[in-house]
Design a protein around this motif. Structure first.
Motif, PDB file in Angstrom:
ATOM      1  N   LEU A  74      26.173  27.032  -0.603  1.00 57.16           N
ATOM      2  CA  LEU A  74      24.874  26.392  -0.819  1.00 57.16           C
ATOM      3  C   LEU A  74      24.222  27.112  -2.000  1.00 57.16           C
ATOM      4  O   LEU A  74      24.100  28.346  -1.982  1.00 57.16           O
ATOM      5  N   ALA A  88      26.849  22.691  -2.378  1.00 54.40           N
ATOM      6  CA  ALA A  88      25.511  22.090  -2.387  1.00 54.40           C
ATOM      7  C   ALA A  88      24.694  22.693  -3.515  1.00 54.40           C
ATOM      8  O   ALA A  88      24.827  23.877  -3.822  1.00 54.40           O
ATOM      9  N   GLY A  95      20.647  22.148  -5.801  1.00 55.81           N
ATOM     10  CA  GLY A  95      19.278  21.636  -5.701  1.00 55.81           C
ATOM     11  C   GLY A  95      19.107  20.351  -6.480  1.00 55.81           C
ATOM     12  O   GLY A  95      19.065  19.265  -5.913  1.00 55.81           O
ATOM     13  N   ARG A  96      19.066  20.489  -7.848  1.00 58.93           N
ATOM     14  CA  ARG A  96      18.832  19.292  -8.645  1.00 58.93           C
ATOM     15  C   ARG A  96      19.655  19.263  -9.943  1.00 58.93           C
ATOM     16  O   ARG A  96      19.434  18.399 -10.790  1.00 58.93           O
ATOM     17  N   ALA A 133      20.387  18.382  -3.002  1.00 57.51           N
ATOM     18  CA  ALA A 133      19.195  18.412  -2.143  1.00 57.51           C
ATOM     19  C   ALA A 133      18.113  17.459  -2.640  1.00 57.51           C
ATOM     20  O   ALA A 133      17.442  16.802  -1.857  1.00 57.51           O
ATOM     21  N   ASP A 134      17.945  17.407  -3.958  1.00 58.88           N
ATOM     22  CA  ASP A 134      16.844  16.614  -4.498  1.00 58.88           C
ATOM     23  C   ASP A 134      17.376  15.275  -5.032  1.00 58.88           C
ATOM     24  O   ASP A 134      17.839  15.187  -6.174  1.00 58.88           O
ATOM     25  N   ASP A 160      17.644  17.435   1.757  1.00 62.67           N
ATOM     26  CA  ASP A 160      17.641  18.761   2.394  1.00 62.67           C
ATOM     27  C   ASP A 160      18.404  18.748   3.717  1.00 62.67           C
ATOM     28  O   ASP A 160      19.070  19.728   4.070  1.00 62.67           O
ATOM     29  N   ASP A 161      18.299  17.636   4.452  1.00 61.33           N
ATOM     30  CA  ASP A 161      18.993  17.578   5.749  1.00 61.33           C
ATOM     31  C   ASP A 161      20.510  17.646   5.572  1.00 61.33           C
ATOM     32  O   ASP A 161      21.224  18.180   6.416  1.00 61.33           O
ATOM     33  N   VAL A 165      22.024  19.325   3.276  1.00 57.89           N
ATOM     34  CA  VAL A 165      22.378  20.734   3.016  1.00 57.89           C
ATOM     35  C   VAL A 165      22.521  21.454   4.360  1.00 57.89           C
ATOM     36  O   VAL A 165      23.490  22.193   4.599  1.00 57.89           O
ATOM     37  N   VAL A 177      21.102  29.781  -2.027  1.00 60.72           N
ATOM     38  CA  VAL A 177      19.923  29.007  -2.432  1.00 60.72           C
ATOM     39  C   VAL A 177      18.838  30.014  -2.798  1.00 60.72           C
ATOM     40  O   VAL A 177      18.797  31.127  -2.265  1.00 60.72           O
ATOM     41  N   SER A 208      18.937  26.250   6.541  1.00 60.60           N
ATOM     42  CA  SER A 208      20.404  26.382   6.498  1.00 60.60           C
ATOM     43  C   SER A 208      20.858  27.712   7.074  1.00 60.60           C
ATOM     44  O   SER A 208      21.903  27.783   7.743  1.00 60.60           O
TER      45      SER A 208
END
Ligand SMILES: NC(=O)c1ccc[n+]([C@@H]2O[C@H](COP(=O)([O-])OP(=O)(O)OC[C@H]3O[C@@H](n4cnc5c(N)ncnc54)[C@H](OP(=O)(O)O)[C@@H]3O)[C@@H](O)[C@H]2O)c1
Length: 388
Positions: free
Chosen positions: A7, A34, A36-37, A57-58, A77-78, A80, A96, A104
């Protein structure tokens, strides 16, 4: 074969983890990545490592990006968190940045996995919930932070009841020799030049303010069950000694090595086994010399002192410290507040907060939101011209 989910795969620790895994294809398989963006970076990693599961995530970062091949990507987010508790994963590397990693962390431990934890903010913000999740689910919490990995290594084969205290080392960042007046005018570009470690932006600023060392004191408190009176920190600019453990008979063990996060990452993946890795066998005591140690100046590095106060206060206060600091760091990086102002806004946020116990994730989220709102309001009031 150890099945690994990473992550925060697109970040500094995520990529270091992928390099370590890449050198040991017979031992590890990447089953999930995983991010973020960073859509393009995630797409490139998916093409290279072909994980079974990829998560962004985003989801908003994908708007207008029909060019990106993303068959099978999960979003949000879910998703992740679902990767952190996926039955096909043995080890979750949580790399992260920020309190966003808390759900997480809890999910991985509650589902009985090994959690290789770089995301110290989750342990700082929700320490009691994280340790409870490990107890409930049988998950195993192994630190990636080099200082905490050093302590774990020094504790091997010893009776934990014989530990007197631990001493974390801090590089002191790029500004360890500057006066308070000089600190007032340092820029984000100067603060982002760390002398010994190459890391993501947030932890690099935390290293310059020494907030990072306070976060690590709180992390050590939860990882090793020691009171704050038995956790110290010293400045060690060479970053060779990664921490000390002093035993009750006065004997002191330290773990050393040239600064690289790949070593604590490898150890967290294989603990308690040590896997041969010739790339990491580079130590030379002559090149490492001299080694020096200094006290931390609490007046100049206010965020360090505040973080230790937050840890000692316990309950929701570490979550407030962490969230106020995260917000202050992002405002500093955006040029909205000065270097020393980061300490000022965090101090005000803490002084306005009434500590309460942490019983559930909602308690952490509430304290986190309150602190972020306070820092936003203070910044808007003090710098009315800056963007919101
Ligand atoms: N770097 C180091 O040497 C070092 C050493 C010790 C401990 N740590 C700790 O390790 C953590 C990561 O540090 P770093 O330096 O690797 O940071 P970084 O380079 O900024 O990377 C952060 C990662 O987190 C991802 N991310 C952000 N928000 C997310 C979310 N909501 N869900 C999923 N992923 C998300 C980012 O993805 P996008 O880029 O796609 O947004 C990126 O992959 C921090 O807690 C830090 O304190 C780092």
């Amino acid at each position: 074969m150890i099945r690994v989910a990473i992550l925060g795969a697109t970040g500094s620790i995520g990529r270091s983890t992928l390099r370590v895994i890449g050198r040991h294809p017979d031992r590890f398989r990447v089953v999930g990545l995983a991010a973020g963006r960073s859509v393009d970076d995630l797409a490139a990693l998916v093409a290279e490592y072909t994980p079974d599961i990829a998560v962004l995530a985003d989801a908003d970062a994908l708007v207008g990006r029909s060019d990106v091949p993303r068959a099978g990507w999960e979003l949000g987010d879910d998703a992740v968190v679902a990767l952190a508790e996926h039955p096909d994963v043995d080890v979750v590397v949580n790399a992260v940045v920020g309190a966003a990693g808390l759900a997480s962390t809890i999910a991985a431990l509650r589902s009985g996995k090994r959690l290789a934890l770089a995301n110290k903010e989750s342990l700082v913000a929700g320490g009691p919930l994280v340790t409870a999740a490990a107890d409930e689910g049988g998950g195993e919490l192994i630190p990636i932070d080099s200082e905490h990995s050093a302590i774990l290594q020094c504790l091997q084969g010893c009776d934990r009841g014989t530990v007197g205290r631990i001493v974390l080392t801090a590089s002191g960042g790029p500004f360890r020799a500057l006066s308070r007046d000089e600190l007032a005018t340092v820029t984000p570009a100067q603060a982002l030049k760390h002398p010994t470690w190459e890391m993501g932006a947030k932890i690099t600023i935390d290293s310059a303010t020494l907030a990072n060392k306070a976060l690590e004191m709180i992390e050590a408190h939860f990882l090793y069950g020691l009171s704050y009176d038995r956790i110290d920190a010293v400045i060690h600019p060479q970053s060779i000694v990664h921490s000390f453990v002093e035993f009750v008979d006065g004997s002191v063990l330290a773990q050393m090595g040239f600064p690289t996060m790949e070593l604590p990452i490898l150890y967290a993946l294989t603990y308690p086994e040590r896997l041969a890795d010739t790339e990491l066998c580079t130590f030379d005591p002559v090149k490492a010399s001299p080694l020096t140690f200094d006290e931390i100046d609490l007046a100049r590095f206010r965020l360090f002192a505040l973080g230790v106060e937050a840890g000692r206060a316990g309950g929701t206060m570490p979550a407030v410290y962490n969230a106020a600091n995260e917000t202050a760091v992002s405002f500093f990086l955006e040029g909205r507040i000065g270097f020393l102002e980061m300490g000022e806004v965090v101090e005000t946020a803490m002084s306005r907060h009434s500590v309460s116990p942490i019983e559930q994730v909602a308690d952490v989220m509430e304290a986190d939101r309150e602190a972020r709102d306070m820092v936003r309001e203070m910044t808007a009031a003090q710098h009315p011209g800056s963007a919101t």
